[in-house]
Design an enzyme around this catalytic site. Structure first.
Site, PDB file in Angstrom:
ATOM      1  CE1 TYR A 143      -2.856   5.386  -2.256  1.00  0.00           C
ATOM      2  CE2 TYR A 143      -2.524   7.741  -2.558  1.00  0.00           C
ATOM      3  CZ  TYR A 143      -3.253   6.588  -2.809  1.00  0.00           C
ATOM      4  OH  TYR A 143      -4.375   6.646  -3.609  1.00  0.00           O
ATOM      5  CG  ASP A 238      -3.506   3.857   6.191  1.00  0.00           C
ATOM      6  OD1 ASP A 238      -3.313   4.604   5.211  1.00  0.00           O
ATOM      7  OD2 ASP A 238      -4.130   2.777   6.110  1.00  0.00           O
ATOM      8  CE  LYS A 266      -3.677  -1.613   0.002  1.00  0.00           C
ATOM      9  NZ  LYS A 266      -3.601  -1.548  -1.454  1.00  0.00           N
TER      10      LYS A 266
HETATM   11  P1  KE4 Z   1      -7.706   2.277  -1.629  1.00  0.00           P
HETATM   12  O1  KE4 Z   1      -8.561   3.522  -1.698  1.00  0.00           O
HETATM   13  O2  KE4 Z   1      -6.810   2.146  -2.850  1.00  0.00           O
HETATM   14  O3  KE4 Z   1      -8.511   0.995  -1.353  1.00  0.00           O
HETATM   15  O4  KE4 Z   1      -6.740   2.399  -0.360  1.00  0.00           O
HETATM   16  C1  KE4 Z   1      -5.916   3.533  -0.248  1.00  0.00           C
HETATM   17  C2  KE4 Z   1      -4.738   3.195   0.658  1.00  0.00           C
HETATM   18  C3  KE4 Z   1      -4.750   3.637   1.962  1.00  0.00           C
HETATM   19  N1  KE4 Z   1      -3.739   3.359   2.813  1.00  0.00           N
HETATM   20  C4  KE4 Z   1      -2.678   2.614   2.411  1.00  0.00           C
HETATM   21  C5  KE4 Z   1      -1.566   2.329   3.376  1.00  0.00           C
HETATM   22  C6  KE4 Z   1      -2.615   2.124   1.083  1.00  0.00           C
HETATM   23  O5  KE4 Z   1      -1.534   1.391   0.685  1.00  0.00           O
HETATM   24  C7  KE4 Z   1      -3.656   2.410   0.182  1.00  0.00           C
HETATM   25  C8  KE4 Z   1      -3.644   1.952  -1.267  1.00  0.00           C
HETATM   26  N2  KE4 Z   1      -2.463   1.276  -1.699  1.00  0.00           N
HETATM   27  C9  KE4 Z   1      -2.148   1.367  -3.111  1.00  0.00           C
HETATM   28  C10 KE4 Z   1      -0.833   0.589  -3.309  1.00  0.00           C
HETATM   29  N3  KE4 Z   1       0.298   1.416  -3.184  1.00  0.00           N
HETATM   30  C11 KE4 Z   1      -3.253   0.866  -3.982  1.00  0.00           C
HETATM   31  C12 KE4 Z   1      -2.864   0.660  -5.418  1.00  0.00           C
HETATM   32  C13 KE4 Z   1      -3.402   1.725  -6.327  1.00  0.00           C
HETATM   33  O6  KE4 Z   1      -3.500   2.907  -5.902  1.00  0.00           O
HETATM   34  O7  KE4 Z   1      -3.729   1.369  -7.483  1.00  0.00           O
END
Ligand code: KE4
Length: 428
Positions: A143, A238, A266
């Site tokens: 993801y 990523d 993060k």
């Molecule tokens: P954000 O847009 O949520 O800040 O980041 C997206 C993203 C991009 N790349 C990786 C490897 C990520 O894990 C994420 C976001 N992770 C999720 C957890 N599985 C955020 C939690 C959520 O979507 O509420």
């Protein structure tokens, strides 16, 4: 007696889709009522009923120091007194760029934005602008945020281009994304032989945290690096989740593979909205105002958020920080494996630095299909037993967990004792 969690959830669902601002929080995967929190301190959280939890989500990674770290809070308070935002450059952004460049040297230039989604979306547009190519490759189970071109599943044939994996994503967008199998080196080689000259970039989680935790095979990463070099495709790591989580230099330092671009998020915001993308200077030069690729953001490099991130990144550089974090996380996974074995429950757990995976399968999975074969019913029962014991794990069998520097030996012991009870109830 109805808990405040239930009251808030019922009311929230009237005004917020699913009652939450991000789907995984709704507990749809594990069932039950989501927990509404009102306070965090160190490794602990308290919900709106005043119940205490040991937190293994850490806001999905950012809270690596623990909640409400006094130095991070003080930095935010101080920054806020100078205004919350300028929409103009500040010295803080230069300080963050210098720090990221020093800790992740492959990021010769870096641009800040406000989320991991923005970071990956921007990195892909940059790679397309640099190469003049449209096709991108991602991997099933990874993801990278919710931009259209990344919400794409594998096409009908393993080597056919993608189909939308979400409503609202046009097929015309999905068709440019090819979704391959993580750790399948042969498929990668076959794909590049066939399409390599059309591939703008490959985006990958160098350690996967979004189909639970999956560790890469070294040959897979090495082959990926070589193929991107051979065909002139941009390799994007990523590291939104792995950056400053698995090691100070991220997964690229741990595995000794240098990507062309990296995305971060993060931890670099310390709990406030900060994303970043960067890489080789020749690639980053295509970005406006230097080049034709547009990318922007009102709150990109926000001084208050960057202050939280800078303080966090300064504190994770403490001597032995990652050795201690890794040791504490290993203590957790080792204890969980022993607890499950004692109860005769089919279970495995592993960690990479401060992130861990729990699986109701005999071995730790190394692919999406392995992960899909794990016992989700058992996970859900385990999750709720642990939640009742005041242990807050990710509400999905497909999410990694996180330990912070604030998790004490007592926290780990309490968690293992709760797991003893949870596994015993499972094996009945
Ligand atoms: P954000 O847009 O949520 O800040 O980041 C997206 C993203 C991009 N790349 C990786 C490897 C990520 O894990 C994420 C976001 N992770 C999720 C957890 N599985 C955020 C939690 C959520 O979507 O509420």
């Amino acid at each position: 007696m109805t808990s405040h969690n239930q009251e808030l959830f019922e009311k929230s669902q009237q005004l917020i889709p699913g009652g939450v601002n991000s789907p995984v929080r709704a507990f749809r995967s594990v069932g039950g009522t989501p927990v509404f929190f009102k306070k965090g301190l160190g490794s602990k959280l308290w919900d709106v009923d005043g119940k205490q939890y040991i937190d293994y989500i850490n806001s999905w990674g950012p809270m690596i120091l623990g909640h409400a770290h006094p130095e991070v809070v003080a930095a935010v308070q101080q920054a806020a007194t100078n205004s919350l935002s300028f929409g103009a450059p500040t010295g803080l952004e230069l300080e963050m760029a210098e720090l990221i460049n020093r800790l992740v040297p492959s990021m010769e230039q870096v641009r800040l934005n406000s989320s991991g989604t923005e970071a990956t979306m921007s990195a892909i547009r940059t790679a397309r602008g640099f190469t003049g190519r449209d096709k991108i490759i991602k991997f099933e189970g990874c993801y990278h945020g919710h931009s259209d071109g990344l919400l794409v599943k594998a096409g009908s044939g393993l080597l056919t281009f993608g189909e939308p994996d979400s409503g609202g994503v046009p097929a015309s967008v999905a068709q440019h994304t090819l979704t391959l199998e993580y750790n399948n080196t042969q498929q990668l080689e076959d794909t590049f032989k066939r399409l390599g000259d059309e591939v703008a970039c490959v985006i990958i989680e160098p350690v996967v945290g979004n189909m639970n935790l999956i560790v890469p095979h070294m040959a897979f990463l090495q082959t990926l690096r070589a193929l991107c070099t051979q065909y002139g495709s941009v390799l994007i790591f990523d590291e939104v989740m792995t950056g400053f989580r698995v090691a100070l230099g991220g997964a690229q330092a741990l595995y000794g593979i240098t990507p062309d671009m990296t995305t971060l998020g993060k931890v670099i915001g310390g709990g406030l909205p900060v994303g970043a993308f960067g890489g080789r200077k020749d690639i980053m030069q295509v970005l406006a105002p230097m080049g034709p690729v547009y990318q922007a953001g009102t709150l990109s490099g926000n001084p208050v958020a960057v202050s939280a991130g800078l303080t966090t990144l300064k504190l994770v550089q403490a001597p032995q920080f990652y050795e201690k974090l890794t040791a504490q996380t290993t203590k957790l996974t080792t204890g969980l494996n022993a607890s499950a074995a004692k109860a005769g429950v089919t279970f495995s757990a592993q960690n990479v630095g401060g992130m861990f995976g729990l699986y109701f399968s005999a071995n730790c999975p190394s692919s999406f299909s392995d992960m899909m074969a794990s016992n989700r019913v058992a996970f859900n029962q385990f999750f709720h037993s642990m939640l009742d014991s005041g242990i807050y794990l990710g509400p999905s069998a497909f999410e990694a967990g996180f330990v912070s520097a604030a998790h004490s030996d007592a926290d780990i012991a309490t968690t293992i004792a709760a797991a003893d009870r949870a596994f015993a109830s499972l094996s009945m």
